[in-house]
Each structure stands twice: as C-alpha cells, then as structure tokens.
Design a protein around this motif. Structure first.
Motif, PDB file in Angstrom:
ATOM      1  N   LEU A   1      -4.735   3.770  -0.785  1.00  0.00           N
ATOM      2  CA  LEU A   1      -3.651   4.292  -1.610  1.00  0.00           C
ATOM      3  C   LEU A   1      -3.966   5.701  -2.087  1.00  0.00           C
ATOM      4  O   LEU A   1      -5.130   6.063  -2.283  1.00  0.00           O
ATOM      5  N   THR A   2      -2.927   6.482  -2.310  1.00  0.00           N
ATOM      6  CA  THR A   2      -3.061   7.784  -2.967  1.00  0.00           C
ATOM      7  C   THR A   2      -2.621   7.624  -4.419  1.00  0.00           C
ATOM      8  O   THR A   2      -1.509   7.162  -4.686  1.00  0.00           O
ATOM      9  N   HIS A   3      -3.506   7.990  -5.338  1.00  0.00           N
ATOM     10  CA  HIS A   3      -3.228   7.852  -6.769  1.00  0.00           C
ATOM     11  C   HIS A   3      -2.913   9.226  -7.362  1.00  0.00           C
ATOM     12  O   HIS A   3      -3.507  10.240  -6.970  1.00  0.00           O
ATOM     13  N   TYR A   4      -2.012   9.234  -8.353  1.00  0.00           N
ATOM     14  CA  TYR A   4      -1.482  10.489  -8.876  1.00  0.00           C
ATOM     15  C   TYR A   4      -1.716  10.615 -10.371  1.00  0.00           C
ATOM     16  O   TYR A   4      -1.775   9.631 -11.106  1.00  0.00           O
ATOM     17  N   GLU A   5      -1.826  11.877 -10.801  1.00  0.00           N
ATOM     18  CA  GLU A   5      -1.914  12.193 -12.216  1.00  0.00           C
ATOM     19  C   GLU A   5      -0.525  12.150 -12.842  1.00  0.00           C
ATOM     20  O   GLU A   5       0.478  12.397 -12.182  1.00  0.00           O
TER      21      GLU A   5
ATOM     22  N   LYS B   1      -7.993  12.322  -8.860  1.00  0.00           N
ATOM     23  CA  LYS B   1      -9.217  12.232  -8.072  1.00  0.00           C
ATOM     24  C   LYS B   1     -10.198  11.225  -8.659  1.00  0.00           C
ATOM     25  O   LYS B   1     -10.905  10.533  -7.912  1.00  0.00           O
ATOM     26  N   THR B   2     -10.214  11.111  -9.971  1.00  0.00           N
ATOM     27  CA  THR B   2     -11.112  10.146 -10.607  1.00  0.00           C
ATOM     28  C   THR B   2     -10.747   8.723 -10.201  1.00  0.00           C
ATOM     29  O   THR B   2     -11.616   7.914  -9.856  1.00  0.00           O
ATOM     30  N   LEU B   3      -9.459   8.407 -10.224  1.00  0.00           N
ATOM     31  CA  LEU B   3      -9.016   7.061  -9.862  1.00  0.00           C
ATOM     32  C   LEU B   3      -9.208   6.793  -8.372  1.00  0.00           C
ATOM     33  O   LEU B   3      -9.584   5.678  -7.972  1.00  0.00           O
ATOM     34  N   ILE B   4      -8.959   7.789  -7.536  1.00  0.00           N
ATOM     35  CA  ILE B   4      -9.173   7.617  -6.101  1.00  0.00           C
ATOM     36  C   ILE B   4     -10.635   7.278  -5.815  1.00  0.00           C
ATOM     37  O   ILE B   4     -10.949   6.342  -5.063  1.00  0.00           O
ATOM     38  N   LYS B   5     -11.538   8.021  -6.425  1.00  0.00           N
ATOM     39  CA  LYS B   5     -12.964   7.769  -6.183  1.00  0.00           C
ATOM     40  C   LYS B   5     -13.394   6.423  -6.762  1.00  0.00           C
ATOM     41  O   LYS B   5     -14.199   5.705  -6.143  1.00  0.00           O
ATOM     42  N   LYS B   6     -12.851   6.066  -7.904  1.00  0.00           N
ATOM     43  CA  LYS B   6     -13.143   4.749  -8.487  1.00  0.00           C
ATOM     44  C   LYS B   6     -12.671   3.639  -7.559  1.00  0.00           C
ATOM     45  O   LYS B   6     -13.389   2.644  -7.346  1.00  0.00           O
TER      46      LYS B   6
ATOM     47  N   VAL C   1      -7.009   7.509   5.497  1.00  0.00           N
ATOM     48  CA  VAL C   1      -6.540   8.351   4.404  1.00  0.00           C
ATOM     49  C   VAL C   1      -5.219   9.004   4.813  1.00  0.00           C
ATOM     50  O   VAL C   1      -5.065   9.454   5.950  1.00  0.00           O
ATOM     51  N   CYS C   2      -4.269   9.030   3.889  1.00  0.00           N
ATOM     52  CA  CYS C   2      -2.947   9.607   4.156  1.00  0.00           C
ATOM     53  C   CYS C   2      -2.248   8.884   5.303  1.00  0.00           C
ATOM     54  O   CYS C   2      -1.543   9.499   6.116  1.00  0.00           O
ATOM     55  N   GLY C   3      -2.445   7.565   5.370  1.00  0.00           N
ATOM     56  CA  GLY C   3      -1.628   6.740   6.229  1.00  0.00           C
ATOM     57  C   GLY C   3      -0.294   6.472   5.556  1.00  0.00           C
ATOM     58  O   GLY C   3       0.029   7.050   4.509  1.00  0.00           O
ATOM     59  N   THR C   4       0.496   5.577   6.114  1.00  0.00           N
ATOM     60  CA  THR C   4       1.795   5.262   5.521  1.00  0.00           C
ATOM     61  C   THR C   4       1.633   4.685   4.120  1.00  0.00           C
ATOM     62  O   THR C   4       2.355   5.072   3.192  1.00  0.00           O
TER      63      THR C   4
END
Length: 323
Positions: free
Chosen positions: A12-16, A25-30, A44-47
């Motif tokens: 998943l891509t997480h957003y601020e 970026k903190t949530l993505i790395k977590k 990464v950056c799939g559907t």
C-alpha cells in the motif's frame, strides 16, 4: 531471482494529512518492517499501491524510501510498477525509475520493473508484442509481466507471452496473473524458467503447487494477512494439506465479504481501500475511529467501514494474531 520465495505483497501507499498530497514515509517504513519476517518481497506502485495515478513527485518519494541506507537488506526483493496508458508513458516512467536507481542504488537483492499491456480493449496481440519489445529494448532492469484485464481491458495470450519469453529469455523473470481465469498457466505451453504468481484473491490453497500450478502469490491481502498466507505456504510445504485448506477457506471467506462491501465505496480501488482499513485497525487498535484513514482521493475510509472491518477481524479471531 535465486532462492525464490513464493510470497509477495503489492504494498500500500500511505499518505500524509496535508493539502498537497505526499507520502507518509514513516508509516510506509513501519508497514514494511511490520510485515517482516512473513513478507520480504514487495511490488511498489502496483495497482493496490495506486501506481496508475501517482505523479512523478510521489514516485520519486517512493524511490527515496527504497534507496535509503540500511532500510532494505539483501533479503528484500522489489518490483516497481511502471504503468501508463501507452508505450510512451510506460517508457517515461521506466526511465524515471532506472535513472534514479543509477544515481542512488538500492540494497535489496533484486529490483525489477512490472509492466502491463497498454490500456486498449481493441489492441491486437501483435501490437502488445511491439509494446513490450520497445520497452524491454530500451530498459535494463529485469521484467515482470502483469496480466491485468480489469484495468487495461485486454489480455496477453499464452502464445504472446511465449514469444516474448523466448526472445528476451533471462530479462523476463515473472508473470503475475490477476485475471482469475488462469488461461496462460493452463495453456500447457513450456515457458522455461519463468515463475508464475497468482494475483486473484480466493481459494489460495487450491492454486499453489503442488495442489495447484502457481509458484507463488502476489496478493493485496499480503499487506495485512501476510502472516496467514505464510502459514498456508508453510503447511503446504510440510504436506499438512488439511490445515492449509482450512486456513485458506477462513481467509477466503473474510476477503470475499470485505471486498464485496468495499466495492460499494464510491471512490478508489476496493483492494486498496479494504486493506488500508484492515491495516489502520491493526496499527491503531481501539483508537482506529479517532484517526483518519487517508487515501489519495478527497475521501478517507469512512468510519462505518472501519467499524465493519474491525468486526470481521474480531469475529474471525484474527485481530490479536495479526498485531
């Protein structure tokens, strides 16, 4: 692709929460670190990761995360979606990715591009071949080909994949099929050393070798249920087929009802939305409804859907095992 591992997550891509959309970026790395040790391989950056709609700035942000020193290790493998409606759009995205990697490097043991056919319901197989030929001839990274008719409105025929694999040999290493029809793997064509990943959700146990034909999974549910999918694979490897089948049925049932409900949200991709809801609950426990679950659209995941998703996890006794 030495030491092949059968489990991948289209992360998943997480957003601020900001006026101008940016990555959290903190949530993505977590999230990535939380998935280990069950999942170490990521598309990464799939559907599921909103790859079709992310702009260049957000793509660069993702690349910055993946090339950060001491974040990934040689146990990680990365596929990066280079998506676009046309061949030219895909080449532009692929060049952006490869240029960044040339300048910065990545500590993962493998880094490849994931490519789809062009978005064109009237396209011929010869045009699909020319699309992939032009991209592969003008890039350097290993290639994963993604069967995604739900988005691109066309299918790659088995004979087309065979031609491409024979021509480019070691460049094409993976084929992911999310069509839920399995026409390519059922074709009985010899694709050599090509590895096949199934991307359609449900009946997991029935599709993985030796019961099924696929070498592994690349599933949106691995974002939250990687531990369960890893357990299914482990039980299959140890010939505990009854236990693997029971786990598969339990997960299939949860995913079926949650995705049916997710289809009713009037924005975004239900695979992304449902998994984002589950993960939001897992990470935030009883406070999940006090915090926004951000998407790349104007809408956050609604509170009533979060409550529904939490109920599913509790009812199926999954909530504690995943935290």
């Amino acid at each position: 692709m030495n030491n092949f591992d059968p489990l991948w997550a289209p992360i998943l891509t997480h957003y601020e929460l900001a006026d101008n959309l940016r990555l959290n970026k903190t949530l993505i790395k977590k999230h990535i670190k939380w998935l280990e040790p069950s999942v170490k391989q990521f598309l990464v950056c799939g559907t599921t990761g909103d790859g079709w709609i992310l702009n260049d700035k957000l793509i660069n942000d993702w690349l910055e995360i993946l090339t950060e020193k001491n974040f990934l290790t040689n146990q990680n493998k990365i596929l990066f979606g280079a998506f676009g409606n046309t061949t030219e759009e895909v080449l532009y995205r692929a060049k952006l990715i490869e240029d960044y990697l040339t300048d910065h490097g990545c500590e993962a043991s493998f880094f490849g591009l994931t490519l789809c056919a062009p978005v064109n319901e009237k396209i011929t197989q010869n045009q699909i071949i020319k699309h992939f030929e032009k991209i592969i001839e003008n890039t350097l990274l290993p290639i994963s080909i993604y069967q995604l008719p739900q988005v691109v409105k066309c299918e790659i025929k088995p004979e087309t994949l065979k031609y491409l694999k024979d021509r480019f040999k070691k460049r094409i290493v993976l084929f992911k099929d999310t069509s839920d029809e399995d026409k390519v793997i059922d074709s009985k064509i010899d694709f050599g050393d090509l590895k096949f990943l199934r991307g359609a959700e449900k009946n997991y146990f029935n599709h993985i070798k030796p019961r099924g034909k696929y070498d592994g999974f690349l599933l949106s549910t691995a974002n939250c249920f990687g531990k369960v999918l890893r357990e299914i694979l482990k039980e299959v490897e140890e010939n505990n087929f009854e236990k693997a089948e029971n786990l598969s049925k339990k997960l299939s049932d949860v995913i079926r009802v949650s995705f049916d409900k997710g289809q009713k949200l009037n924005f975004g991709n239900p695979f992304s939305n449902v998994n984002k809801a589950f993960l939001h609950i897992i990470f935030n426990k009883e406070k999940f409804n006090d915090l926004d679950c951000k998407t790349c659209f104007k809408n956050n995941i609604p509170s009533d859907f979060l409550t529904y998703a939490n109920g599913l996890l509790v009812e199926n006794k999954l909530i504690n095992s995943l935290k």
